[in-house]
Structure formats: structure tokens, C-alpha cells
Design an enzyme around this catalytic site. Structure first.
Site, PDB file in Angstrom:
ATOM      1  N   ARG A  70      -9.610  -7.453  18.904  1.00  0.00           N
ATOM      2  CA  ARG A  70      -8.231  -7.790  18.540  1.00  0.00           C
ATOM      3  C   ARG A  70      -8.259  -9.028  17.643  1.00  0.00           C
ATOM      4  O   ARG A  70      -8.742 -10.081  18.050  1.00  0.00           O
ATOM      5  CB  ARG A  70      -7.423  -8.059  19.814  1.00  0.00           C
ATOM      6  CG  ARG A  70      -6.006  -8.497  19.550  1.00  0.00           C
ATOM      7  CD  ARG A  70      -5.214  -8.648  20.855  1.00  0.00           C
ATOM      8  NE  ARG A  70      -3.861  -9.062  20.553  1.00  0.00           N
ATOM      9  CZ  ARG A  70      -3.393 -10.280  20.761  1.00  0.00           C
ATOM     10  NH1 ARG A  70      -4.131 -11.223  21.307  1.00  0.00           N
ATOM     11  NH2 ARG A  70      -2.152 -10.583  20.428  1.00  0.00           N
ATOM     12  N   HIS A 113       0.543 -13.342  14.036  1.00  0.00           N
ATOM     13  CA  HIS A 113       0.133 -14.287  15.082  1.00  0.00           C
ATOM     14  C   HIS A 113       0.440 -15.690  14.541  1.00  0.00           C
ATOM     15  O   HIS A 113      -0.442 -16.503  14.339  1.00  0.00           O
ATOM     16  CB  HIS A 113      -1.344 -14.098  15.416  1.00  0.00           C
ATOM     17  CG  HIS A 113      -1.780 -14.698  16.717  1.00  0.00           C
ATOM     18  ND1 HIS A 113      -2.422 -13.977  17.705  1.00  0.00           N
ATOM     19  CD2 HIS A 113      -1.695 -15.966  17.207  1.00  0.00           C
ATOM     20  CE1 HIS A 113      -2.717 -14.765  18.737  1.00  0.00           C
ATOM     21  NE2 HIS A 113      -2.288 -15.977  18.449  1.00  0.00           N
ATOM     22  N   GLU A 158       3.236 -12.790  20.940  1.00  0.00           N
ATOM     23  CA  GLU A 158       3.969 -13.834  21.654  1.00  0.00           C
ATOM     24  C   GLU A 158       5.173 -14.373  20.872  1.00  0.00           C
ATOM     25  O   GLU A 158       5.196 -15.547  20.488  1.00  0.00           O
ATOM     26  CB  GLU A 158       3.025 -14.982  22.023  1.00  0.00           C
ATOM     27  CG  GLU A 158       1.858 -14.546  22.873  1.00  0.00           C
ATOM     28  CD  GLU A 158       0.961 -15.715  23.299  1.00  0.00           C
ATOM     29  OE1 GLU A 158       1.220 -16.863  22.886  1.00  0.00           O
ATOM     30  OE2 GLU A 158      -0.003 -15.482  24.045  1.00  0.00           O
ATOM     31  N   ASN A 284      -0.111 -10.948  27.487  1.00  0.00           N
ATOM     32  CA  ASN A 284      -0.987 -12.118  27.543  1.00  0.00           C
ATOM     33  C   ASN A 284      -0.638 -12.893  28.804  1.00  0.00           C
ATOM     34  O   ASN A 284       0.518 -13.292  28.996  1.00  0.00           O
ATOM     35  CB  ASN A 284      -0.792 -13.021  26.324  1.00  0.00           C
ATOM     36  CG  ASN A 284      -1.251 -12.348  25.040  1.00  0.00           C
ATOM     37  OD1 ASN A 284      -1.815 -11.249  25.074  1.00  0.00           O
ATOM     38  ND2 ASN A 284      -1.016 -13.000  23.920  1.00  0.00           N
ATOM     39  N   TYR A 286      -1.870 -16.054  31.423  1.00  0.00           N
ATOM     40  CA  TYR A 286      -2.746 -17.199  31.707  1.00  0.00           C
ATOM     41  C   TYR A 286      -2.454 -17.833  33.055  1.00  0.00           C
ATOM     42  O   TYR A 286      -3.362 -18.178  33.791  1.00  0.00           O
ATOM     43  CB  TYR A 286      -2.603 -18.262  30.594  1.00  0.00           C
ATOM     44  CG  TYR A 286      -3.208 -17.786  29.293  1.00  0.00           C
ATOM     45  CD1 TYR A 286      -4.555 -17.969  29.029  1.00  0.00           C
ATOM     46  CD2 TYR A 286      -2.440 -17.113  28.345  1.00  0.00           C
ATOM     47  CE1 TYR A 286      -5.141 -17.510  27.859  1.00  0.00           C
ATOM     48  CE2 TYR A 286      -3.016 -16.641  27.166  1.00  0.00           C
ATOM     49  CZ  TYR A 286      -4.368 -16.848  26.929  1.00  0.00           C
ATOM     50  OH  TYR A 286      -4.942 -16.380  25.772  1.00  0.00           O
ATOM     51  N   GLU A 349      -4.604 -10.708  26.102  1.00  0.00           N
ATOM     52  CA  GLU A 349      -5.239 -12.029  26.195  1.00  0.00           C
ATOM     53  C   GLU A 349      -5.279 -12.450  27.651  1.00  0.00           C
ATOM     54  O   GLU A 349      -4.296 -12.284  28.393  1.00  0.00           O
ATOM     55  CB  GLU A 349      -4.453 -13.122  25.452  1.00  0.00           C
ATOM     56  CG  GLU A 349      -4.560 -13.069  23.965  1.00  0.00           C
ATOM     57  CD  GLU A 349      -3.797 -14.209  23.293  1.00  0.00           C
ATOM     58  OE1 GLU A 349      -3.643 -15.298  23.896  1.00  0.00           O
ATOM     59  OE2 GLU A 349      -3.347 -13.991  22.150  1.00  0.00           O
TER      60      GLU A 349
HETATM   61  O1  IFM Z   1      -4.770 -19.704  21.626  1.00  0.00           O
HETATM   62  C1  IFM Z   1      -3.616 -19.104  22.126  1.00  0.00           C
HETATM   63  C2  IFM Z   1      -3.307 -17.835  21.378  1.00  0.00           C
HETATM   64  O2  IFM Z   1      -3.189 -18.059  20.020  1.00  0.00           O
HETATM   65  C3  IFM Z   1      -2.021 -17.243  21.876  1.00  0.00           C
HETATM   66  N1  IFM Z   1      -2.028 -17.114  23.304  1.00  0.00           N
HETATM   67  C4  IFM Z   1      -2.431 -18.246  24.088  1.00  0.00           C
HETATM   68  C5  IFM Z   1      -3.758 -18.776  23.593  1.00  0.00           C
HETATM   69  C6  IFM Z   1      -4.191 -19.981  24.439  1.00  0.00           C
HETATM   70  O3  IFM Z   1      -3.237 -20.989  24.359  1.00  0.00           O
END
Ligand code: IFM
Length: 443
Positions: A70, A113, A158, A284, A286, A349
């Protein structure tokens, strides 16, 4: 199709070569060169020099054994000036895609992006409706060039960040603190996504959008904390999921945001465009959010939730300060499956930043990242067992790179990059991930 394993990057974070072969400036060039905006004054001018080293990087991907890669396409490389298509910019992506295909790796490009051409920001940026139409034109150009060899397209990465960090809190380019315009930016990003769907779907292309989502939990069952959680869930998740998958903005959000916008920028027919059927949803993930009612703060991305505070959940954190909680990923996947119409899901992600260093032995030992990946991939396995239509997982990131306003200090890569020499050193996590890919599984 078997479960897809991949890694992810984005153009401004890795490419460098910002003035080469006719690329025009993006809002991130302007922003990163503005004193005080990025930690240490770092910029993406050179980044990982991927523009010149892409063949080495494809070799790294092949060594990892990933099924897909990706990456994102830099809009200002392709359309550097209004109405001007840059063949050399397109050539770079053709060469990259060809190298991937030759290595047996599926190209998985994202069209946006975050590197908006500066001329579009000068004309008003995402708060202006015309930007959505320019995005659709750009999608058409890219599809004409790559549509014969790419079949999986992601429109936006995002849009939460592009709209709310870019136009409400100003932490990201273009650095505007105009929350009312952030609401307009949300819509025009989503409209651009929808407008691009027909062109990208041609020749059997599969189109998706990637959203950064999180489960949101109230810190207590008090009415105020429950409402704080509802509002954060609204801004983080439903403000994007609902228009794309249900064809409407959440009524409570429209009410909560009425001090910023009357939504008159949403025209008749727009939501039908925004909710055009897609073939996949990229997620994505985290960290989760544990929230409580607090005092209003200024310059926040949390529009409509300006008075919410984040509560410590007591879990270990990455160097970004993000709590590690793989259960949050499981919860999120199950919730999306239950609350929204069925669509193939991909984790586009997931990963962690730690203070990695090359050791005396020349290796990079990153046990915390191995643990992070192991836990989150296990959560994915559990989600699949529970019937979630999860079809792939992309680790963020292939390599250490320009972490936006944090500069180069935050290392997310499974491959270490020495930014002085551009030497790439696969970390222990890269070896672990390669082994996990070989093991297979996930349905
Ligand atoms: O680095 C970023 C990415 O560009 C978009 N999602 C979160 C990642 C970590 O912050």
C-alpha cells in the site's frame, strides 16, 4: 482470495525528490518549511529517498514475502499545475507498479494521503467544493495511466486527519484553525471520494476508502461521560462511516456541530454520491479512546467535543503516547460488522513507534513492536473467528519515515532507516512479520 498481508507507506512520508521531474509543491512542502510547524524543522524534501531507491524498496518487500504493498500517489507529481498533467510523475508510479507486479506483489495505491497541491489550497482547499471535482479529475488521470495494471484503489487516507487536523486544530497542513471550514472539508473530501468511484471502478477496479477509527469508551457511566463518549465516537467514527456506508450524516452530529455549520454546503444528491457502493473499507487502527467530560479547550480537532478529556487507561504506551490495546481493534471490527452493511474490511494500517536503534551487532532489536504486531494480528484472527469479513492486514510502516508534525523522531518502520546514509536495516519485527506471513491463516 486468500488473506492479504502487506505493508504501507505514503508519498510525502517516503519519496523525497520534491522538486524533481516536474513535481509541484504540496501543502506539506509549504507547511513543513514554515518555522515551528514540524518538530526539529524536519521536512519531506529527502525523506527516505524512495523516489530514487524504489527498486531497493521493492526488493525489501519481496524479501518480506508480502502479497500487497500500500503506497500513495502524490497528486502534485501528477497534476503539478491547474489542468497540467505531468507524464514524468505518472511514469514514476508506472515503474513502481511494474516492479511490484514483477515481484508478484499486488499494488494497492491510495490517491490522497494528505499532499494536496498547493495551488488548490490557494484556491480555498478542501473547504471549497471545487476541490472535490478536481480530485475526481485527478482520479480519472491516474486510472487512465494505471488502470490496466492496478485493480485495488483507495481514494482517501484518513479524511479525519485531512479535515480536522488540517483545518480545525491546525496541527497538520495547511495549518488552519477554522472549525467551521473543517466541517466543510469533511464533506468535500467525502464528496471527492464518491465522485472518484465511477472512474476507478472501470475495468473491474475495486474501490475503497481508508478511515482511522477507534472504539470509544466512557470513563464512567455518568450522564456527562456517556455523552462525551457519544460525541467523540461521532467525530472519530460515525461522521465518516455513516455518510459513506449509510448515505447520511448522523443526526446527533449535525445537531452537535450546529454552532459551526448549518450543513448548507451539503447539496441535494451529494449523499447519494458519497455513498456509492464500494468494494472495501480500509481501517487504520492504533489506539482506543477512553473519555470523560472536562473543560473546553481551544484549537482542538474534536469539534463538538471540545470539552472532552482523554483518560489514562493504564496500558503501556508507544513513543507517540498511544496506549497499546489490541482488544480495541477486536471491538472495533465487531462493531463495524454489526452496525454497518457488509463490506470487505482490510486493516490498512496498524503499527507502533518505538525508539529503535541499530545495535553493536548491526541489528535492530525491537521486541516491543514484535509484541504489538503479534497481539494485534491475534485480535484479527479472533475477529475472523467471530465472522468479521476481514480480508487483509497491512503493517504501518514498511520503513521509518517522516511522521508529519513529529518529523523523523517517531519510528514506525519494520525496516530501520538511517536518514543520514539512507541505509535500510530490517528490524527483528520485519523478520517476525515475514515468518507470520509464511505461516498464513486468517481464513
Ligand atoms: O504516519 C501516519 C500515517 O501517515 C497515517 N496514519 C497514522 C500513521 C502514524 O501516525
Amino acid at each position: 482470495m486468500s488473506f492479504l498481508w502487506g505493508t504501507a507507506t505514503s508519498s510525502y512520508q517516503i519519496e523525497g525528490a520534491v522538486e524533481e521531474d516536474g513535481r509541484g509543491p504540496s501543502i506539506w512542502d509549504t507547511f513543513s518549511h514554515t518555522p515551528g510547524k514540524v518538530k526539529g524543522g524536519d521536512t519531506g524534501d529527502v525523506a527516505c529517498d524512495h523516489y530514487h531507491r524504489y527498486l531497493d524498496d521493492v526488493r525489501l518487500l519481496a524479501e518480506l514475502g508480502v502479497g500487497a504493498y500500500r503506497f500513495s500517489i502524490a497528486w502534485p507529481r501528477v497534476v503539478p499545475e491547474p489542468g497540467v498533467v505531468n507524464p514524468k510523475g505518472l511514469d514514476f508510479y508506472k515503474r513502481l507498479v511494474d516492479a511490484l507486479l514483477e515481484a508478484g506483489i499486488r499494488p494497492w495505491p491510495t490517491l490522497y494521503h494528505w499532499d494536496l497541491p498547493q495551488y488548490l489550497e490557494d484556491a480555498g482547499g478542501w473547504p471549497v467544493r471545487d476541490t472535490a471535482h478536481r480530485f475526481a479529475d485527478y482520479a480519472e488521470i491516474v486510472h487512465d495511466a494505471l488502470g490496466d495494471r492496478v485493480s485495488d484503489w483507495t481514494t482517501l487516507n484518513e479524511p479525519w486527519c485531512s479535515s480536522l487536523l488540517g483545518y480545525a486544530s491546525g496541527e497538520h497542513a495547511p495549518g488552519r484553525k477554522e472549525p467551521g471550514n473543517a466541517v466543510r472539508a469533511v464533506h468535500h473530501l467525502l464528496l471527492g471520494h464518491g465522485l472518484a468511484v465511477p472512474a476507478l471502478s472501470r475495468n473491474g477496479g475495486r474501490v475503497g476508502i481508508t478511515l482511522n477509527l477507534a472504539p470509544v469508551t466512557p470513563a464512567s457511566q455518568s450522564r456527562a461521560d456517556l455523552d462525551a463518549a457519544r460525541r467523540v465516537d461521532g467525530v472519530q467514527n460515525r461522521l465518516f462511516l455513516d455518510p459513506v456506508l449509510l448515505g447520511s450524516y448522523p443526526a446527533d452530529m449535525v445537531r452537535d456541530l450546529s454552532h459551526l455549520s448549518d450543513f448548507s454546503h451539503v447539496l441535494d444528491g451529494d449523499l447519494e454520491i458519497v455513498s456509492r457502493p464500494i468494494g472495501m473499507l480500509g481501517i487504520n487502527y492504533y489506539t482506543p479512546a477512553l473519555v470523560a467530560a472536562g473543560d473546553p479547550v481551544a484549537d482542538t480537532p474534536w469539534i463538538g467535543a471540545e470539552d472532552v478529556r482523554w483518560v489514562d487507561g493504564g496500558r503501556p504506551r508507544t513513543t507517540m503516547g498511544w496506549e497499546i490495546d489490541e482488544q480495541g481493534l477486536l471491538e472495533l471490527l465487531v462493531r463495524i460488522t454489526e452496525d454497518y452493511p457488509a463490506v470487505d474490511l482490510y486493516i490498512t494500517e496498524n503499527g507502533a513507534a518505538f525508539a529503535d536503534e541499530v545495535g553493536q551487532d548491526g541489528a535492530v532489536h525491537d521486541p516491543a513492536r514484535v509484541d504489538y504486531l503479534r497481539r494485534h494480528i491475534s485480535a484479527c484472527e479472533e475477529a475472523v473467528r467471530r465472522g468479521v469479513p476481514l480480508k487483509g492486514y497491512f503493517a504501518w510502516s514498511l520503513m521509518d519515515n517522516f511522521e508529519w508534525a513529529h518529523g523523523y523522531g517517531q519510528r514506525f518502520g519494520i525496516v530501520h532507516v538511517d536518514f543520514a546514509t539512507q541505509k535500510r536495516t530490517p528490524k527483528d519485527s520485519a523478520r517476525w512479520y515475514a515468518g507470520r506471513i509464511r505461516q498464513g491463516g486468517l481464513g
